[in-house]
Design an enzyme around this catalytic site. Structure first.
Site, PDB file in Angstrom:
ATOM      1  CB  CYS A  34      46.293 -36.350 -47.977  1.00  0.00           C
ATOM      2  SG  CYS A  34      46.205 -36.033 -45.942  1.00  0.00           S
ATOM      3  CG  ASN A  68      51.424 -40.256 -51.030  1.00  0.00           C
ATOM      4  OD1 ASN A  68      50.418 -39.576 -50.673  1.00  0.00           O
ATOM      5  ND2 ASN A  68      52.760 -40.009 -50.649  1.00  0.00           N
TER       6      ASN A  68
END
Length: 346
Positions: free
Chosen positions: A154, A310
């Site tokens: 991420c 995201n």
């Protein structure tokens, strides 16, 4: 008289037997319905299990998650967001957290270099001069939602999204950049085992920039750095700056000018199954995930929120995005989003 009494007793017994049978059938019916839902979910998300044992184990997790989601969604009015049975529904929360997060704090990584400018360039910007709302998607500075899959990188997606936005704002052209280049080549971070946006910015500065997504495509797994594919560079940076910690107003100043990389606690159950609305769910300030703040605004009922991009695909959240409560009482921000924010400089 005795015959009539026998008839009454028989009827009462029959009614009780029918009621008992119905009561027994309801749990069975519910179980069959849940099993059907699991099979439909498997088909929708392309999930295939190795054997019946694994399928039964995953079904138990799926059932538990679905029941909890439905219970939370049925809570009294006042809850500002909804959960949904998404692609993570057959994972326990511990499994989800280990597979789909990946933010690591500074203490777990090599010491940072010197390319960072310590001053916060937006410090003297007047809060009163900031726009009421900002959404960098509408300004063409946000690439489509990407999917890190089960690789805990991420940090790379967060850093890349911030650079993509900064480059578009400066140059007027939006280019999708390579996360896989960071996963493979950034030795200061740990690829699918986690990393930090600041060290990613350090690496990008030191190596001359990032190439395009199409030139060095994402694989969702650790690989060997292919130095030939890292060229030509599509975008370079001069360094990065940190937003003052625990200050949502400072974060607002930064996000008003460019997308910002943000550390967040994104491994909780509410975060795992977030679907829509302004998120106000349960979370801590233990940062374990990285996202990109791409705007802020206020809903019709007066709820102020951040817009975050995201990297879990478009089936999660609001087509891959989340609105999360802004200006909370805790100085760290909800889920710690104001604790460790930074942005690249070009």
């Amino acid at each position: 008289m005795a015959f009539k009494l026998m008839q009454v007793c028989f009827l009462v017994s029959l009614i009780l037997s029918i009621c008992f049978s119905i009561a027994l059938s309801r749990p069975l019916d519910n179980e069959l319905i849940m099993q059907k839902r699991h099979i439909e979910w498997m088909t929708k998300h392309g999930r295939v299990y190795a054997d019946m044992k694994e399928k039964n184990n995953r079904y138990a997790v799926f059932k538990s998650n679905v029941e909890r989601i439905e219970l939370l969604n049925s809570m009294p009015a006042g809850r500002t967001f909804k959960l949904a049975v998404n692609q993570f529904a057959d994972l326990t929360n511990d499994e989800f957290r280990s597979m789909y997060t990946g933010y690591k704090g500074v203490s777990t990584l090599p010491s940072l270099g010197q390319t960072k400018t310590r001053a916060f360039r937006y410090q003297n910007v007047s809060s009163g001069s900031l726009p009421i709302s900002v959404d960098w998607r509408t300004k063409g500075a946000v690439t489509p939602i990407k999917d890190q899959r089960s690789c805990g990188c991420c940090w790379a997606f967060s850093a890349v999204a911030a650079i993509e936005g900064a480059a578009q704002i400066k140059k007027g052209k939006l280019i999708s950049l390579s996360e896989q280049q960071l996963v493979d080549c950034d030795t200061n971070d740990f690829g699918c085992d986690g990393g930090l946006m600041d060290t990613a910015f350090e690496h990008i500065k030191a190596t001359g920039g990032l190439t395009t997504e199409s030139n060095y495509p994402y694989k969702g797994e650790d690989g060997t750095c292919n130095s030939k594919k890292t060229n030509p560079k599509a975008t370079s940076i001069t360094g990065y700056e940190d937003v003052p910690a625990n200050d949502e107003n400072a974060l607002m100043k930064a996000v008003a000018h460019q997308p910002v990389s943000v550390g967040i606690e994104g491994g909780g159950f509410d975060f795992q199954f977030y679907s829509s609305g302004v998120f106000t769910g349960e979370c801590t300030t233990y940062l374990d995930h990285a996202v990109t703040a791409i705007g802020y605004g206020e809903s019709t009922n007066g709820s102020k929120y951040w817009i975050i991009k995201n990297s879990w695909g478009t089936k999660w959240g609001e087509s891959g995005y989340m609105r999360i409560q802004k200006d909370v009482k805790a100085k760290e921000g909800l889920c710690g989003l104001a604790m460790k924010a930074s942005y690249p400089t070009l």
